[in-house]
Design a protein around this motif. Sequence first.
Motif, PDB file in Angstrom:
ATOM      1  N   LEU A  62      -6.640 -23.124  30.820  1.00  0.00           N
ATOM      2  CA  LEU A  62      -6.945 -21.891  31.548  1.00  0.00           C
ATOM      3  C   LEU A  62      -6.983 -20.704  30.595  1.00  0.00           C
ATOM      4  O   LEU A  62      -7.779 -19.773  30.772  1.00  0.00           O
ATOM      5  N   GLN A  63      -6.146 -20.758  29.550  1.00  0.00           N
ATOM      6  CA  GLN A  63      -6.103 -19.657  28.595  1.00  0.00           C
ATOM      7  C   GLN A  63      -7.428 -19.541  27.837  1.00  0.00           C
ATOM      8  O   GLN A  63      -7.814 -18.429  27.421  1.00  0.00           O
TER       9      GLN A  63
ATOM     10  N   SER B 272      -9.491 -17.247  29.901  1.00  0.00           N
ATOM     11  CA  SER B 272      -9.004 -15.866  29.882  1.00  0.00           C
ATOM     12  C   SER B 272      -9.298 -15.189  28.555  1.00  0.00           C
ATOM     13  O   SER B 272      -9.576 -13.983  28.504  1.00  0.00           O
TER      14      SER B 272
ATOM     15  N   ASN C 172      -9.923 -11.475  30.266  1.00  0.00           N
ATOM     16  CA  ASN C 172      -8.791 -11.054  31.099  1.00  0.00           C
ATOM     17  C   ASN C 172      -8.628  -9.544  31.139  1.00  0.00           C
ATOM     18  O   ASN C 172      -7.808  -9.022  31.878  1.00  0.00           O
TER      19      ASN C 172
ATOM     20  N   THR D 280      -9.351 -11.335  36.617  1.00  0.00           N
ATOM     21  CA  THR D 280      -8.142 -12.147  36.784  1.00  0.00           C
ATOM     22  C   THR D 280      -8.563 -13.602  36.891  1.00  0.00           C
ATOM     23  O   THR D 280      -9.374 -13.963  37.753  1.00  0.00           O
TER      24      THR D 280
ATOM     25  N   GLU E  84      -7.284 -17.546  37.374  1.00  0.00           N
ATOM     26  CA  GLU E  84      -6.140 -18.318  37.868  1.00  0.00           C
ATOM     27  C   GLU E  84      -6.621 -19.616  38.501  1.00  0.00           C
ATOM     28  O   GLU E  84      -7.788 -19.753  38.886  1.00  0.00           O
TER      29      GLU E  84
ATOM     30  N   LYS F 299      -6.481 -22.119  41.667  1.00  0.00           N
ATOM     31  CA  LYS F 299      -6.291 -22.059  43.127  1.00  0.00           C
ATOM     32  C   LYS F 299      -6.857 -23.324  43.756  1.00  0.00           C
ATOM     33  O   LYS F 299      -7.746 -23.966  43.198  1.00  0.00           O
TER      34      LYS F 299
END
Length: 789
Positions: free
Chosen positions: A108-109, A112, A127, A131, A133, A135
Motif C-alpha cells: 500500500l505504501q 501512497s 499521499n 488518502t 487505504e 477497504k
Amino acid sequence: LITGAKQDVVLKIYGDDLDVLASEAAKVSSQIKDVDGVEDLYVEEITGLPQIQIRYNRDKIAQYALNIEDINRVIKTAFAGETAGTVYEGEKRFDLVVRVDRESRQRLQDVSDLYFSTPNGEQIPLNEVATVEFKSGPNQIQRDNTKRRITIGFNVRNRDVESIVNDIEQIISSKIQFPPGYYVTYGGQFENLKAANKRLAVAVPVSLLLILLLLYFTFNSMNQSLLIFSAIPLSAIGGIFALLIRGMPFSISAGVGFIALFGVAVLNGIVLIAEFNRLEKEGITDIKERVVTGTRLRLRPVLMTAAVASLGFLPMALSNSSGAEVQRPLATVVIGGLISATFLTLIVLPVLYILFEKRKKGGNRMPITTTIMVFFFSVGGGFLPLASLGQISDPGIINSRPITLTEGLDIALKNNLNVRSAGYEVDLQTALRSGARNLDKTIISINQGQINSINWDNNISITQRMEFPTVYKNQALLADARIKGSKQNLAVRQAELKRNVKEVYYRLVYLKLRRNLLIAQDTLYDNLVKASTLRYKTGESTLLEKTTSETQSLEIKNSIVQTDADIDISRQHLQTLLQIAEPVSVPDTATLKKDVHLFIDSMTLTQSPYLRFFQQQIEVSKRETDLQQAKRLPDFLAGYFNQSFRGIMNVNGTDTKFSATDRFHGFHVGIAVPIFPSDYKAKINASKINELIAATNYQYQQVDLQSRMQVLVFQYQKYKSSVTYYETGALPQADLIIRNAERAFRAGEIPYIQFQQSLALALKIKTDYVEALNQLSQTILLIENILGN
C-alpha cells in the motif's frame, strides 16, 4: 444464517446505495427469522472483497494546479501500464508498455509514495493530495431494471408459502420504514405460485365450461347437464375436507387435483342419468320406480368407478419419496372428492332428477333461470363461506331500498327543503346584485298655468338625482358580500344535513351490529336453556338454574325486539332526512370502521364552513359601514326644462310678441348636502357596532370550535385505543372463553354459576366493543363536520 441452499422464497430489496441495502437487509432478516415456518435463512453478502481505495483531496489538488485526469493517468501508468511505443520483430508488432517494476507495486505504501510532477516542476507524492487505504468493497453488484438489489432467501417448513409471505409483508409494513426509493419484492416459489394462480384462474373456469358443454352435447338437455354438473361442487366438499384432515394447505398441485377430480366426478352422474333415460325409453313412466330401479342397477358401477380412481391415486397420497410434496396434495384431493361425490351423488342427484321430471311431466318446463337457481342452491354448501350463515339482515329489508352512505348524501342534498331554501337565498342575492348600480328614478314634470304672466303657459322639465359615485361602488361590494354570505349559509346547512344523515346512517349500522350480537347471544342462551332443562329433568340441577336460564333468554329476546323498534325508528328518521317516499335501509356490507387523519391546526379550522360563515358576516358588516359612510357625501342633481311664453317681451329694445308656439329652454344642476348629519352618523355608528358584533361572534365560534376539536381529538384517541384493545386482545379472548366454557360445562367440569359468569363476561366484551366502535365512528363524524369534510 446459512448459504448455498435452494430457497423456496426470495425477498429482493431494491435501492441505490449498497451500504443502505445491506443495512435494510439486516433489519428485514432480524424481523423475519423467527416467523413460524421460516428456516435456513440466507442473506446475500455484497461486501468483503478487499480493495485499495484512493480518495482525492480536491482542495489540495487545486492548490498545486493539478487535475484529477493527470493524476489518474500517472497511477494507471505506474500500476497498470501505459503504451509508450511499438516494438517490431520482423512482421510482428508489439506494444511497448511502461510501468513500475514488480518490487515497487506490492504494498500500500508503494501507492501512497508514488510521485508525479506539478506544472511548476515540483515532485510531490500521492499521499499529499489523496488518502490511500485498504477497504472492503462489493464483490458483485446485482441489478434489476437499473436498480441495485440484495437478496434474502429462506426455506418454508410446515406452512404454505402464501401465508408466510403475507405475515412477512405485514411485519415489514408495520415495523420497517424503507428510505425513499427503496422497496422489496418477493420471488422464488412464491412468484411461481402467483403465476400459477393466474393460470388456474383461467384454466378452472375453462375446464368447467368444457365439461358442461360436453355434457350438453351428450344429453341435449340443459337440465340434465346441470344435474350431472352438480357432482362437481359435491366432490369439491370432500376434496377440501381431505386437505383439512391431512393438514395440507391449498397448493398448485391441489388445484390441478381439483381439475382432475371434476372430470372424474361427473362420471357417476353420467352413469345414473344415462340409466334413468334408458329405463324411461323402455316404458317405465313412474319417476320414483325409475329412480329406484336405476339406482339399484347402477350402484355397483358407480361404486366401482369411484373406487378404481381412488385406489389408483392411493400410492401417490401415501408417497414419501422425491416429489411427494407435489403428488400428495393432488392425490388427497382426488380421493377425498370422489368419496364425498359418490355418496352425495347417490342421494342428491336422484332427488333433483325427481324434481325436474315432475316439473317436466306437469307441462311447466322449468325456465333456464330457475334451473340455474336450483343448481346453485344445491351446490351452495360447497362454495358459500360459513360466515354468511351468521349474517342477519335488517328487519323489513325485503320491502326497503338499501342505499350506501354516498347515495344517501346525494339524495339528501338534492331533496332536502332546508338546503333548497338556502339555495334560493343565493339566487335571491344574485338577482339583487344586478340592481346595485341603478340610478334613482328620473322625474318628468309638466307645469301649466299663469307662470310668466296673466297668460297661460306650460313648462316641461326632466330632473335626475344621482348619489355620489362611491355609493354605487359600495352597494355593488355589499351585494357581492351578501352573495358570498348566502353561499356560506348554504354550505353550513349542507354540512348540518350531512352530519345528520351520517349520524342516523351509522346509528343504523350500529343497531344492525347490535342486533347480530343479540341474535348470537340468543342462540347461546337457547342452548343453555335446553341444557338446563335437560339437567333439571335428570336431577342434576335445581329449578333455580332452569328458571335463571329461561329468564336470561327472555331478556335477550326482549332486547332484540327493542333493537328492532330502534332500527325502524332510525330508518324512518333517515327516510325523513332524505325526503323520499320509499322505505330505506343500509346494506349488509356497511361497516362502522372509519378513520380520520388528525392534522388539526388553525389553518385547518379556517376551512370550517361555520367559521367561514361568521367570517363572511364580518365582511358584510364592513361593506354596510362603507356604504353608510359613502351616503354622507353630497348627491348631484341635473335637469332640463322647456317652456312657452305668451306675451310681449322687449328684445334688444324692440317689443316682440310671442305666442304659445314659441319655446324657451335651459338646464339646471344642483347639489344636495346633508345639513343635519346626525341621522347618517347614527347609521354609521350602528354599522360599526354590527362589525364588532360580527367580529365577536367569529372569535367566539373560533374559540368554541378549537375547544370542541381538542375534546373530540381526545375522545378519538380514547375510543381508538379502546377499539384497538378489543380487536387485538379482548375479542379473541372472549371467543376462547365462550368455547372453553361451553366445552367445560357440557363435560361437567365447571358448575352452572361459573359457566354463566364466563358467558356474561365474554358477551360483555363483545357488547362493549360494538359500543366503542359506535362511539369512535360518531366522534369521527363530528370531527369531519367541524372540518367541513
